[in-house]
Write a protein that holds these residues in place. Structure first.
Motif, PDB file in Angstrom:
ATOM      1  N   PRO A   1      -4.813  30.943 -15.958  1.00 32.19           N
ATOM      2  CA  PRO A   1      -4.837  29.981 -14.784  1.00 32.19           C
ATOM      3  C   PRO A   1      -4.070  28.630 -15.254  1.00 32.19           C
ATOM      4  N   PHE A   2      -3.431  28.300 -14.169  1.00 29.16           N
ATOM      5  CA  PHE A   2      -2.670  27.023 -14.280  1.00 29.16           C
ATOM      6  C   PHE A   2      -3.412  25.826 -14.867  1.00 29.16           C
ATOM      7  N   PRO A   3      -3.070  25.480 -15.996  1.00 33.68           N
ATOM      8  CA  PRO A   3      -3.917  24.515 -16.958  1.00 33.68           C
ATOM      9  C   PRO A   3      -4.465  23.044 -16.095  1.00 33.68           C
ATOM     10  N   HIS A   4      -3.324  22.645 -14.896  1.00 32.74           N
ATOM     11  CA  HIS A   4      -3.912  21.283 -14.339  1.00 32.74           C
ATOM     12  C   HIS A   4      -4.580  21.594 -12.938  1.00 32.74           C
ATOM     13  N   GLU A   5      -5.359  22.816 -12.768  1.00 31.11           N
ATOM     14  CA  GLU A   5      -5.807  23.268 -11.481  1.00 31.11           C
ATOM     15  C   GLU A   5      -6.672  22.237 -10.933  1.00 31.11           C
ATOM     16  N   GLU A   6      -7.904  21.878 -11.821  1.00 32.29           N
ATOM     17  CA  GLU A   6      -8.675  21.051 -11.392  1.00 32.29           C
ATOM     18  C   GLU A   6      -8.199  19.543 -11.386  1.00 32.29           C
ATOM     19  N   LEU A   7      -7.236  19.177 -12.265  1.00 33.41           N
ATOM     20  CA  LEU A   7      -6.685  17.864 -12.197  1.00 33.41           C
ATOM     21  C   LEU A   7      -6.025  17.716 -10.748  1.00 33.41           C
ATOM     22  N   CYS A   8      -5.325  18.630 -10.433  1.00 38.48           N
ATOM     23  CA  CYS A   8      -4.223  18.583  -9.158  1.00 38.48           C
ATOM     24  C   CYS A   8      -5.249  18.224  -7.838  1.00 38.48           C
ATOM     25  N   LYS A   9      -6.362  19.256  -7.741  1.00 35.99           N
ATOM     26  CA  LYS A   9      -7.352  18.982  -6.996  1.00 35.99           C
ATOM     27  C   LYS A   9      -7.834  17.721  -6.675  1.00 35.99           C
ATOM     28  N   GLN A  10      -7.861  16.891  -7.908  1.00 35.84           N
ATOM     29  CA  GLN A  10      -8.352  15.684  -7.838  1.00 35.84           C
ATOM     30  C   GLN A  10      -7.324  14.533  -7.451  1.00 35.84           C
ATOM     31  N   LYS A  11      -6.267  14.948  -7.956  1.00 33.36           N
ATOM     32  CA  LYS A  11      -4.886  13.853  -7.629  1.00 33.36           C
ATOM     33  C   LYS A  11      -4.349  14.182  -5.965  1.00 33.36           C
ATOM     34  N   ILE A  12      -4.552  15.115  -5.648  1.00 36.16           N
ATOM     35  CA  ILE A  12      -3.990  15.382  -4.257  1.00 36.16           C
ATOM     36  C   ILE A  12      -4.960  14.677  -3.239  1.00 36.16           C
ATOM     37  N   CYS A  13      -6.302  14.642  -3.560  1.00 38.02           N
ATOM     38  CA  CYS A  13      -7.512  13.980  -2.938  1.00 38.02           C
ATOM     39  C   CYS A  13      -7.167  12.506  -3.050  1.00 38.02           C
TER      40      CYS A  13
ATOM     41  N   CYS B   1       0.799  -1.281  -0.146  1.00 38.26           N
ATOM     42  CA  CYS B   1      -0.074   0.124  -0.049  1.00 38.26           C
ATOM     43  C   CYS B   1       0.908   1.222   0.003  1.00 38.26           C
ATOM     44  N   ARG B   2       1.903   1.257   0.732  1.00 34.61           N
ATOM     45  CA  ARG B   2       2.797   2.466   0.785  1.00 34.61           C
ATOM     46  C   ARG B   2       3.489   2.749  -0.465  1.00 34.61           C
ATOM     47  N   ASN B   3       3.727   1.512  -1.289  1.00 36.88           N
ATOM     48  CA  ASN B   3       4.378   1.639  -2.616  1.00 36.88           C
ATOM     49  C   ASN B   3       3.196   2.505  -3.579  1.00 36.88           C
ATOM     50  N   GLN B   4       1.901   1.886  -3.563  1.00 39.19           N
ATOM     51  CA  GLN B   4       1.089   2.820  -4.338  1.00 39.19           C
ATOM     52  C   GLN B   4       0.830   4.001  -3.852  1.00 39.19           C
ATOM     53  N   GLN B   5       1.001   4.160  -2.464  1.00 37.16           N
ATOM     54  CA  GLN B   5       0.936   5.663  -2.170  1.00 37.16           C
ATOM     55  C   GLN B   5       1.941   6.371  -2.486  1.00 37.16           C
ATOM     56  N   ASN B   6       3.237   6.073  -2.878  1.00 41.25           N
ATOM     57  CA  ASN B   6       4.372   6.665  -3.319  1.00 41.25           C
ATOM     58  C   ASN B   6       4.124   6.899  -4.693  1.00 41.25           C
ATOM     59  N   ALA B   7       3.549   5.945  -5.470  1.00 43.71           N
ATOM     60  CA  ALA B   7       3.118   6.223  -6.928  1.00 43.71           C
ATOM     61  C   ALA B   7       2.195   7.304  -7.017  1.00 43.71           C
ATOM     62  N   ALA B   8       1.345   7.337  -6.104  1.00 45.64           N
ATOM     63  CA  ALA B   8       0.267   8.599  -6.354  1.00 45.64           C
ATOM     64  C   ALA B   8       0.883   9.892  -6.011  1.00 45.64           C
ATOM     65  N   TRP B   9       1.963   9.715  -5.025  1.00 44.36           N
ATOM     66  CA  TRP B   9       2.603  11.039  -4.737  1.00 44.36           C
ATOM     67  C   TRP B   9       3.589  11.554  -5.942  1.00 44.36           C
ATOM     68  N   MET B  10       4.020  10.606  -6.474  1.00 46.32           N
ATOM     69  CA  MET B  10       5.047  10.740  -7.591  1.00 46.32           C
ATOM     70  C   MET B  10       4.218  11.260  -8.833  1.00 46.32           C
ATOM     71  N   ASP B  11       3.092  10.931  -9.161  1.00 42.12           N
ATOM     72  CA  ASP B  11       2.110  11.232 -10.204  1.00 42.12           C
ATOM     73  C   ASP B  11       1.697  12.669  -9.854  1.00 42.12           C
ATOM     74  N   TYR B  12       1.367  12.905  -8.583  1.00 43.35           N
ATOM     75  CA  TYR B  12       0.753  14.387  -8.245  1.00 43.35           C
ATOM     76  C   TYR B  12       2.059  15.320  -8.364  1.00 43.35           C
ATOM     77  N   ASP B  13       3.073  14.845  -7.757  1.00 44.44           N
ATOM     78  CA  ASP B  13       4.490  15.719  -7.878  1.00 44.44           C
ATOM     79  C   ASP B  13       4.761  16.108  -9.458  1.00 44.44           C
ATOM     80  N   THR B  14       4.856  15.074 -10.213  1.00 42.16           N
ATOM     81  CA  THR B  14       5.147  15.531 -11.688  1.00 42.16           C
ATOM     82  C   THR B  14       4.103  16.406 -12.268  1.00 42.16           C
ATOM     83  N   THR B  15       2.645  16.043 -12.022  1.00 42.41           N
ATOM     84  CA  THR B  15       1.657  16.703 -12.705  1.00 42.41           C
ATOM     85  C   THR B  15       1.445  18.128 -12.221  1.00 42.41           C
TER      86      THR B  15
END
Length: 437
Positions: free
Chosen positions: A226-238, A137-151
């Motif tokens: 506006p930052f083009p990924h603003e809405e996507l980032c709201k989704q990804k951080i959640c 699960c922590r590895n999946q969490q890390n993948a989610a964080w890396m995706d958010y970090d990049t995007t």
């Protein structure tokens, strides 16, 4: 006829006293009281068996006396009966008691190592499985964080750097030139001099204005876009926080299981368990030594009777010498000797840190291999918290995600996300006289 009656009486006594179940399981009972009671029953059986042996020996000695006087009586059948009783009943019973007592001793000594020492406890399958699930699960969490970090984080930094570059270019250009150099009239200006000079200045400043206006337009346009990924980032951080909560729950399940083990296998419980096992073992040794003495006495008696039976079957002239030899002979008890293990080992030292969640040892064992971006919680169980651990969203997080909702967004550039209000557009107000504002 009298001899036959004695034999029948001996047989009856032997079978009456040998009533103990020889098939009784040899495993050590957990209570010393039961073992002591069982051994005490055996000890009580010694007295009638001893009496029986004495009666048999007395009977044989009477027969020997009769034979030595020349009284011709056929004792063969009776002696064979006595031999069978000795071998198949008396000696068998003694051997069974020796075997059972030895089994109790061996089991009692082996039971000294049955108390679970905290430092020896190997986590059961359930904890190992929960740990594996938590790590995945922590590895999946890390993948989610890396995706958010990049995007979001890296993309936002790149976007902000682009805005800074455009606005810094405008800021640099938005300064009135130095009149001493820009407004100087060139030598050889055409006539009329002032008119041509003013025309050249107007052309110069018109060109500078166009360049400055373009830079301002680019700065304003970039700042207000506006930052083009603003809405996507709201989704990804959640999504990241949802994954983190899931992992925290899995860590909680694992630590609570480990906590249960820790509380079940403490040094105090180990000490109590070991003390009890030592008491049982010492009690067994004491009882076994008492029982061994009685057993050896019986074995000697049986061996002497066997010798006397054999002597009675000698030629008449040899019977007295045979009887005397049996009386003077020393009989070995090696066949019924018990093997003692010695004193119980000293109790092992113990420290209550190996299993407890929240300690450095526990964290090193289970969490040292987790991704640095998604470490485990420092504590997730009642072993290191006063109340139950309840995972949740950070205080200022606008989660769970609701599409299109006006929320705050994450603008952090660190490896641990924090939620802040979206920054206002850049507004540059510096500039010299006549500059844009």
């Amino acid at each position: 006829m009298k001899l036959i009656t004695l034999a029948a009486l001996a047989s009856t006594l032997i079978f009456a006293v040998v009533s103990e179940e020889v098939s009784e399981a040899s495993s050590l009972r957990s209570k010393l009281a039961f073992i002591k009671e069982r051994m005490s029953i055996r000890m009580k059986d010694v007295s009638p068996e001893k009496t029986t042996l004495m009666n048999i020996e007395k009977s044989i000695m009477s027969m020997a006396a009769s034979k030595s006087k020349g009284q011709q009586t056929d004792l063969t059948a009776f002696l064979k009966e006595i031999e069978a009783l000795l071998e198949n009943t008396m000696k068998k019973n003694i051997r069974n008691r020796v075997a059972q007592t030895q089994a109790d001793l061996d089991s009692g000594y082996g039971n000294l190592s049955s108390c679970t020492h905290p430092e020896d406890l190997d986590y059961n399958t359930a904890v190992e499985s929960l740990s594996s699930t938590h790590v995945d699960c922590r590895n999946q969490q890390n993948a989610a964080w890396m995706d958010y970090d990049t995007t979001c984080i890296l993309a936002r930094e790149i976007r902000l750097n682009e805005i800074r570059a455009l606005c810094n270019a405008f800021q640099t250009a938005n300064v009135f030139p130095n009149p001493a150099t820009t407004c100087a009239m060139d030598e050889g200006t055409k006539v009329p001099t002032i008119g041509n000079y003013l025309g050249d200045m107007a052309k110069f400043f018109r060109s500078e204005y166009d360049i400055l206006y373009e830079k301002k337009f680019k700065c304003d346009n970039a700042t207000n876009t506006p930052f083009p990924h603003e809405e996507l980032c709201k989704q990804k951080i959640c999504e990241y926080y949802d994954q983190k909560i899931s992992c925290d729950e899995k860590q909680k399940s694992m630590e609570e299981k480990a906590c249960t083990l820790h509380r079940s296998y403490t040094c105090s419980l180990f000490g109590e368990c070991y003390t009890e096992k030592v008491d049982i073992y010492n009690g067994l040794v004491t009882l076994a030594k008492e029982n061994e003495g009685a057993i050896k006495s019986e074995w000697i008696a049986v061996s002497r009777i066997e010798c006397l039976v054999n002597a009675l079957q000698l030629q008449d002239a040899e019977v007295d010498a045979g009887i005397t030899a049996c009386k003077e002979k020393s009989y070995s008890t090696d066949a019924v000797a018990l093997t003692f293990k010695g004193d119980a080992p000293a109790q092992r030292s113990c420290k209550d840190t190996f299993l407890q969640p929240g300690t450095a040892v526990f964290s090193t064992k289970w969490y040292s291999g987790l991704p640095t971006n998604t470490p485990a919680e420092s504590c997730a169980s009642t072993c290191c918290m006063d109340t139950a651990y309840t995972p949740g969203y950070p205080k200022d997080a606008a989660c769970p995600y609701v599409p299109g909702a006006t929320t705050t967004t994450t603008t952090t550039t660190t490896t641990t996300p924090t939620t802040t209000t979206t920054a206002a557009p850049f507004v540059y107000r510096r500039g010299g006289r006549g500059g844009f504002r």
